[in-house]
Design a protein around this motif. Structure first.
Motif, PDB file in Angstrom:
ATOM      1  N   PHE A 163      48.126  40.739  47.206  1.00 52.29           N
ATOM      2  CA  PHE A 163      49.263  41.893  46.823  1.00 52.29           C
ATOM      3  C   PHE A 163      48.804  43.036  48.598  1.00 52.29           C
ATOM      4  O   PHE A 163      50.020  43.770  48.531  1.00 52.29           O
ATOM      5  CB  PHE A 163      49.138  42.990  45.671  1.00 52.29           C
ATOM      6  CG  PHE A 163      49.323  41.836  44.961  1.00 52.29           C
ATOM      7  CD1 PHE A 163      50.554  41.428  43.679  1.00 52.29           C
ATOM      8  CD2 PHE A 163      47.912  41.030  43.764  1.00 52.29           C
ATOM      9  CE1 PHE A 163      50.801  40.492  43.123  1.00 52.29           C
ATOM     10  CE2 PHE A 163      48.250  40.400  43.111  1.00 52.29           C
ATOM     11  CZ  PHE A 163      49.671  40.342  42.549  1.00 52.29           C
ATOM     12  N   THR A 164      48.403  43.237  48.898  1.00 53.66           N
ATOM     13  CA  THR A 164      48.117  44.125  49.796  1.00 53.66           C
ATOM     14  C   THR A 164      47.425  43.737  51.311  1.00 53.66           C
ATOM     15  O   THR A 164      47.581  44.811  51.686  1.00 53.66           O
ATOM     16  CB  THR A 164      47.689  45.344  49.480  1.00 53.66           C
ATOM     17  OG1 THR A 164      45.495  45.288  49.514  1.00 53.66           O
ATOM     18  CG2 THR A 164      47.726  46.161  48.409  1.00 53.66           C
ATOM     19  N   GLY A 165      46.791  42.403  51.502  1.00 57.72           N
ATOM     20  CA  GLY A 165      45.914  41.818  52.636  1.00 57.72           C
ATOM     21  C   GLY A 165      44.598  42.223  52.362  1.00 57.72           C
ATOM     22  O   GLY A 165      44.253  42.189  53.521  1.00 57.72           O
ATOM     23  N   GLN A 166      44.068  42.945  51.541  1.00 57.98           N
ATOM     24  CA  GLN A 166      42.672  43.697  51.625  1.00 57.98           C
ATOM     25  C   GLN A 166      42.499  43.191  50.246  1.00 57.98           C
ATOM     26  O   GLN A 166      42.931  43.278  49.180  1.00 57.98           O
ATOM     27  CB  GLN A 166      43.003  45.064  51.984  1.00 57.98           C
ATOM     28  CG  GLN A 166      43.342  45.936  53.311  1.00 57.98           C
ATOM     29  CD  GLN A 166      43.257  47.377  53.531  1.00 57.98           C
ATOM     30  OE1 GLN A 166      43.542  47.987  52.774  1.00 57.98           O
ATOM     31  NE2 GLN A 166      42.710  47.442  54.537  1.00 57.98           N
ATOM     32  N   GLU A 167      40.844  43.129  50.047  1.00 57.53           N
ATOM     33  CA  GLU A 167      39.546  43.015  48.898  1.00 57.53           C
ATOM     34  C   GLU A 167      39.473  44.613  49.237  1.00 57.53           C
ATOM     35  O   GLU A 167      39.127  45.100  50.095  1.00 57.53           O
ATOM     36  CB  GLU A 167      39.304  42.161  49.314  1.00 57.53           C
ATOM     37  CG  GLU A 167      40.034  40.474  49.192  1.00 57.53           C
ATOM     38  CD  GLU A 167      41.042  40.062  47.759  1.00 57.53           C
ATOM     39  OE1 GLU A 167      40.576  40.961  46.338  1.00 57.53           O
ATOM     40  OE2 GLU A 167      41.308  39.462  47.888  1.00 57.53           O
ATOM     41  N   PHE A 168      38.961  44.280  48.052  1.00 54.56           N
ATOM     42  CA  PHE A 168      37.674  45.647  47.741  1.00 54.56           C
ATOM     43  C   PHE A 168      36.666  45.150  47.859  1.00 54.56           C
ATOM     44  O   PHE A 168      36.391  44.443  46.768  1.00 54.56           O
ATOM     45  CB  PHE A 168      38.330  46.759  47.283  1.00 54.56           C
ATOM     46  CG  PHE A 168      38.257  46.480  45.339  1.00 54.56           C
ATOM     47  CD1 PHE A 168      37.090  46.595  45.099  1.00 54.56           C
ATOM     48  CD2 PHE A 168      39.458  46.557  45.126  1.00 54.56           C
ATOM     49  CE1 PHE A 168      37.355  46.848  43.387  1.00 54.56           C
ATOM     50  CE2 PHE A 168      39.195  46.161  43.904  1.00 54.56           C
ATOM     51  CZ  PHE A 168      38.036  45.746  42.821  1.00 54.56           C
ATOM     52  N   ARG A 169      35.621  46.036  47.993  1.00 54.31           N
ATOM     53  CA  ARG A 169      33.678  45.710  48.507  1.00 54.31           C
ATOM     54  C   ARG A 169      33.056  47.541  47.242  1.00 54.31           C
ATOM     55  O   ARG A 169      33.005  48.294  48.112  1.00 54.31           O
ATOM     56  CB  ARG A 169      33.169  45.585  49.061  1.00 54.31           C
ATOM     57  CG  ARG A 169      31.530  45.592  49.402  1.00 54.31           C
ATOM     58  CD  ARG A 169      31.203  45.208  50.709  1.00 54.31           C
ATOM     59  NE  ARG A 169      29.890  45.782  50.796  1.00 54.31           N
ATOM     60  CZ  ARG A 169      29.032  45.231  50.629  1.00 54.31           C
ATOM     61  NH1 ARG A 169      28.955  43.363  50.544  1.00 54.31           N
ATOM     62  NH2 ARG A 169      27.600  45.069  51.557  1.00 54.31           N
ATOM     63  N   ILE A 170      32.957  47.185  45.786  1.00 58.47           N
ATOM     64  CA  ILE A 170      32.091  47.990  45.955  1.00 58.47           C
ATOM     65  C   ILE A 170      30.756  48.501  46.610  1.00 58.47           C
ATOM     66  O   ILE A 170      29.696  46.798  45.853  1.00 58.47           O
ATOM     67  CB  ILE A 170      32.409  48.344  44.527  1.00 58.47           C
ATOM     68  CG1 ILE A 170      33.789  48.003  43.337  1.00 58.47           C
ATOM     69  CG2 ILE A 170      31.881  49.565  44.332  1.00 58.47           C
ATOM     70  CD1 ILE A 170      33.710  48.101  42.528  1.00 58.47           C
TER      71      ILE A 170
END
Length: 258
Positions: free
Chosen positions: A195-202
Motif C-alpha cells: 500500500f505504501t512502498g514501505q514496511e515498518f519495524r518496531i
C-alpha cells in the motif's frame, strides 16, 4: 524482512488474492458459470479467459471475467488448466488440519485491467474480498490467501473481519498483514509495502509483550498516512509518544520511543 523491498507499479496486476483448494477440487469455468449465474455476490459473468497467446488455438477456458459493484475481476487458474503458483505462507494449525500444505492448489482473483490502478482503494479492496469469500464458500475453498501480507484465513473466519470493516469502518489489519520477529528482537510488518512502498519495524526497546496491538495501530495509521519521507511522532492509546523515522533507504519506517 528482505532488504529488497521496492515500490511496485500501482497498476501492476499480480496474483495477490488467492483462493486455496484441496488438490483436484478447483472448479471449472463451466461450473462457475452454472453455480454463480444467480449468486448475490456476482453482478455479471463476462468472457472466458484462455491460457494461450494464439486465439486460433482451441483450449478450455482457465478463467472468467467477473463483475461486482461496477468493478471487474479476473478469476484465473481454474481446472483443468494449471493452478496458480502459491508463494511460501505460514498456514495456521487449523488450516493444516483441513488440508496438508503439499495438497493445496490455488485459483487467483485478479484485479481487472481498468481497476488495477485503484488497487489501494478501500472500496475496491472490500469488494475484492467479498467476491473471493463468496467464491470460496460456493466451491468449498479451504482458505483465502492475501499474498502481499502472507495471510491465509479460512472462509468461515472472515465474518468478524467483514463485520468490523463494513459496519464499523475498522480496517481489517488481520486480512492485510502479518507481523514477524527478527533475530534481534524487533517486530516487522509484512504487507504494508503493497500500500505504501514501505514496511515498518518496531525496535526492540519499544516492545512490551507481543507488540501485536501496537503493530496493528501502526499499520492502520501508515495505511492511511502513506509513504513516510520525514520523521514524525504518534501517540499510543496509553499516551506514550513514539517516533516514526524513515530508514536511510526509505524502505522501512523505524519506530522508536518518543
Amino acid at each position: 524482512m528482505s532488504g529488497e523491498l521496492m515500490r511496485s507499479d500501482a497498476s501492476e496486476i499480480g496474483d495477490d488474492l488467492l483462493i486455496l483448494f484441496a488438490r483436484d477440487e478447483r472448479p471449472t469455468a463451466r461450473r462457475v458459470r452454472q453455480q454463480c449465474a444467480d449468486a448475490g455476490y456476482i453482478d455479471s459473468i463476462g468472457p472466458d479467459l484462455a491460457a494461450t497467446d494464439r486465439p486460433r488455438d482451441i483450449a478450455p477456458p482457465c478463467g472468467l471475467s467477473l463483475g461486482r459493484a461496477g468493478f471487474t475481476f479476473d478469476l484465473v487458474g481454474l481446472a483443468p488448466g494449471p493452478a496458480v503458483a502459491i508463494p511460501r505462507i505460514d498456514l495456521s494449525q487449523s488450516l493444516q488440519e483441513v488440508v496438508l500444505p503439499a495438497r493445496i492448489e490455488a485459483a487467483s482473483l485478479r484485479l481487472g485491467p481498468h481497476v488495477a490502478a485503484g488497487r489501494n482503494s478501500v472500496s475496491i479492496l472490500r469488494e475484492w474480498f467479498v467476491l473471493a469469500h463468496g467464491l470460496a464458500d460456493t466451491f468449498g475453498g479451504a482458505a483465502i490467501c492475501w499474498t502481499p501480507g502472507g495471510v491465509a484465513i479460512e472462509p468461515d473466519r472472515l465474518g468478524r473481519h467483514f463485520d468490523a470493516w463494513q459496519r464499523r469502518g475498522e480496517l481489517p489489519v488481520g486480512l492485510f498483514a502479518s507481523f514477524r520477529r527478527t533475530l534481534d528482537g524487533a517486530l516487522q510488518s509484512h504487507g504494508l509495502r503493497y500500500f505504501t512502498g514501505q514496511e515498518f519495524r518496531i525496535e526492540p526497546n519499544l516492545l512490551r509483550g507481543d507488540g501485536d496491538s501496537l503493530a496493528r495501530l501502526l499499520f492502520t495509521h501508515l495505511f492511511y498516512a502513506g509513504e513516510q519521507d520525514q520523521t514524525g511522532q504518534l501517540a499510543t492509546p496509553e499516551g506514550h509518544a513514539i517516533r516514526l523515522e524513515p530508514s536511510a533507504n526509505r524502505r522501512f519506517v523505524r519506530v522508536w520511543p518518543g
